[in-house]
Design a protein around this motif. Structure first.
Motif, PDB file in Angstrom:
ATOM      1  N   PHE A 229      49.469  13.609   3.196  1.00  0.00           N
ATOM      2  CA  PHE A 229      50.010  14.664   4.054  1.00  0.00           C
ATOM      3  C   PHE A 229      49.024  15.099   5.136  1.00  0.00           C
ATOM      4  O   PHE A 229      49.377  15.900   5.996  1.00  0.00           O
ATOM      5  CB  PHE A 229      50.408  15.870   3.199  1.00  0.00           C
ATOM      6  N   THR A 230      47.799  14.568   5.085  1.00  0.00           N
ATOM      7  CA  THR A 230      46.778  14.987   6.047  1.00  0.00           C
ATOM      8  C   THR A 230      47.196  14.677   7.475  1.00  0.00           C
ATOM      9  O   THR A 230      47.004  15.494   8.380  1.00  0.00           O
ATOM     10  CB  THR A 230      45.437  14.301   5.724  1.00  0.00           C
ATOM     11  N   GLY A 231      47.773  13.500   7.686  1.00  0.00           N
ATOM     12  CA  GLY A 231      48.206  13.126   9.029  1.00  0.00           C
ATOM     13  C   GLY A 231      49.263  14.066   9.573  1.00  0.00           C
ATOM     14  O   GLY A 231      49.253  14.401  10.774  1.00  0.00           O
ATOM     15  N   PHE A 232      50.176  14.510   8.709  1.00  0.00           N
ATOM     16  CA  PHE A 232      51.215  15.443   9.152  1.00  0.00           C
ATOM     17  C   PHE A 232      50.607  16.791   9.551  1.00  0.00           C
ATOM     18  O   PHE A 232      51.059  17.434  10.498  1.00  0.00           O
ATOM     19  CB  PHE A 232      52.255  15.640   8.051  1.00  0.00           C
ATOM     20  N   TYR A 233      49.561  17.200   8.826  1.00  0.00           N
ATOM     21  CA  TYR A 233      48.870  18.444   9.171  1.00  0.00           C
ATOM     22  C   TYR A 233      48.143  18.299  10.511  1.00  0.00           C
ATOM     23  O   TYR A 233      48.250  19.169  11.389  1.00  0.00           O
ATOM     24  CB  TYR A 233      47.899  18.822   8.058  1.00  0.00           C
ATOM     25  N   LYS A 234      47.438  17.206  10.687  1.00  0.00           N
ATOM     26  CA  LYS A 234      46.682  16.998  11.921  1.00  0.00           C
ATOM     27  C   LYS A 234      47.597  16.919  13.140  1.00  0.00           C
ATOM     28  O   LYS A 234      47.207  17.297  14.252  1.00  0.00           O
ATOM     29  CB  LYS A 234      45.830  15.732  11.807  1.00  0.00           C
ATOM     30  N   LYS A 235      48.818  16.420  12.938  1.00  0.00           N
ATOM     31  CA  LYS A 235      49.772  16.311  14.045  1.00  0.00           C
ATOM     32  C   LYS A 235      50.558  17.598  14.266  1.00  0.00           C
ATOM     33  O   LYS A 235      51.385  17.671  15.181  1.00  0.00           O
ATOM     34  CB  LYS A 235      50.744  15.161  13.777  1.00  0.00           C
ATOM     35  N   GLY A 236      50.333  18.605  13.404  1.00  0.00           N
ATOM     36  CA  GLY A 236      51.013  19.873  13.572  1.00  0.00           C
ATOM     37  C   GLY A 236      52.421  19.908  12.998  1.00  0.00           C
ATOM     38  O   GLY A 236      53.176  20.859  13.246  1.00  0.00           O
ATOM     39  N   ILE A 237      52.778  18.887  12.220  1.00  0.00           N
ATOM     40  CA  ILE A 237      54.119  18.841  11.626  1.00  0.00           C
ATOM     41  C   ILE A 237      54.222  19.845  10.486  1.00  0.00           C
ATOM     42  O   ILE A 237      55.259  20.486  10.301  1.00  0.00           O
ATOM     43  CB  ILE A 237      54.439  17.410  11.159  1.00  0.00           C
ATOM     44  N   ILE A 238      53.145  19.988   9.710  1.00  0.00           N
ATOM     45  CA  ILE A 238      53.081  21.058   8.718  1.00  0.00           C
ATOM     46  C   ILE A 238      51.929  21.986   9.098  1.00  0.00           C
ATOM     47  O   ILE A 238      50.944  21.559   9.701  1.00  0.00           O
ATOM     48  CB  ILE A 238      52.921  20.513   7.276  1.00  0.00           C
ATOM     49  N   THR A 239      52.072  23.258   8.752  1.00  0.00           N
ATOM     50  CA  THR A 239      51.095  24.255   9.166  1.00  0.00           C
ATOM     51  C   THR A 239      49.855  24.229   8.270  1.00  0.00           C
ATOM     52  O   THR A 239      49.860  23.620   7.190  1.00  0.00           O
ATOM     53  CB  THR A 239      51.709  25.658   9.113  1.00  0.00           C
ATOM     54  N   GLU A 240      48.826  24.920   8.731  1.00  0.00           N
ATOM     55  CA  GLU A 240      47.609  25.022   7.928  1.00  0.00           C
ATOM     56  C   GLU A 240      47.907  25.702   6.594  1.00  0.00           C
ATOM     57  O   GLU A 240      47.410  25.276   5.553  1.00  0.00           O
ATOM     58  CB  GLU A 240      46.543  25.798   8.695  1.00  0.00           C
ATOM     59  N   TYR A 241      48.731  26.751   6.639  1.00  0.00           N
ATOM     60  CA  TYR A 241      49.098  27.440   5.400  1.00  0.00           C
ATOM     61  C   TYR A 241      49.814  26.494   4.448  1.00  0.00           C
ATOM     62  O   TYR A 241      49.498  26.446   3.254  1.00  0.00           O
ATOM     63  CB  TYR A 241      49.994  28.639   5.720  1.00  0.00           C
ATOM     64  N   GLU A 242      50.789  25.723   4.948  1.00  0.00           N
ATOM     65  CA  GLU A 242      51.534  24.788   4.106  1.00  0.00           C
ATOM     66  C   GLU A 242      50.613  23.720   3.528  1.00  0.00           C
ATOM     67  O   GLU A 242      50.724  23.363   2.347  1.00  0.00           O
ATOM     68  CB  GLU A 242      52.656  24.140   4.912  1.00  0.00           C
TER      69      GLU A 242
END
Length: 273
Positions: A229-242
């Motif tokens: 899921f790290t890539g989704f976080y880095k791309k802004g697809i999921i938030t830092e909180y999520e």
């Protein structure tokens, strides 16, 4: 024509090539006994000429070769790196039993009316044009031959304990992100009409349940690995909180002695008239 038109690219996985190969290996082995049983129920028998579309690194290919020792298998994939992995892993298999095809599922380059059975495992969720792929696979089947699609539906993906409360919201975001790129993580529910709409008859469908108490929990841990899921976080697809909540919940799942999980896969079969 090597047209990818797919949301999956092994070179771009966020968890790294080594971890991704281990994940794919676990994914292929966990439910194999049930998949094997259902493939037989759908008509796969030893001695058939079989095409495995989207064979990847060859983990399922190896199972097919072992369980159908008199069948001829063609392993097809567009990804050079994965196909090379498969060739290395299966280099001991004679060419009379196993051939490799580097091609797109949209345009395989294989002859008409060639195969008794085609298996497409976990590739249709990634395809931009699944009906075109289903039509191409119908072309290479013999009359009376069958296509079996094995795939997911994130709307009914399964369950996990301890619960990851943030997971449904993240899954919905990943479904939307996949759709924006041309894929469909909810394709499981659409498989019967996909097959019927692509000219197949006698369409049937079944579900395969994998449970960590039956198949071991390590494979499930790889599916939920935070690094995926790290890539989704880095791309802004999921938030830092999520991302942080998911990481916290995954750590709890990873270390809980009572942790367990189950996942659903769907198998749909159609026959070429």
């Amino acid at each position: 024509m090597n047209v990818r038109n797919s949301t999956y690219n092994f070179q771009n996985v966020s968890n790294g090539a080594e971890s991704e190969l281990l994940r794919l290996q676990e994914q292929a082995s966990m439910g194999w006994n049930k998949e094997y049983r259902t493939l037989q129920q759908f008509g796969l028998a030893d001695g058939m000429k079989v095409l495995e579309a989207g064979a990847g690194p060859g983990f399922v290919t190896a199972q097919l070769l072992e369980h159908f020792p008199h069948s001829e298998i063609t392993a097809l994939d567009i990804d050079d790196a994965l196909l090379e992995e498969a060739k290395l892993r299966l280099s001991h298999i004679p060419e009379s039993r196993l051939t490799f095809a580097h091609a797109s599922v949209y345009e395989t380059g294989l002859p008409d009316n060639q195969y008794d059975f085609v298996i497409a495992r976990l590739i249709f969720l990634h395809l931009h044009n699944p009906q075109q792929a289903a039509a191409e696979l119908r072309r290479v089947l013999k009359p009376g031959g069958k296509l079996v699609i094995i795939d997911v539906d994130d709307g009914v993906f399964g369950a996990i304990e301890p619960e990851i409360g943030i997971m449904p919201a993240i899954i919905q975001k990943l479904v939307q992100q996949q759709a924006s790129r041309g894929g469909n993580r909810n394709i499981g529910r659409s498989l019967p009409r996909l097959l019927s709409g692509s000219g197949y008859t006698d369409v049937d469908m079944d579900a395969i349940l994998q449970h960590s108490d039956l198949h071991g929990i390590e494979g499930f841990k790889r599916q939920f690995d935070i690094n995926r899921f790290t890539g989704f976080y880095k791309k802004g697809i999921i938030t830092e909180y999520e991302y942080e909540e998911l990481n916290r919940a995954y750590e709890q799942f990873d270390h809980s002695p009572d942790a367990h999980a189950m996942m659903l896969f769907f198998m749909a079969c159609g026959t070429k008239p």
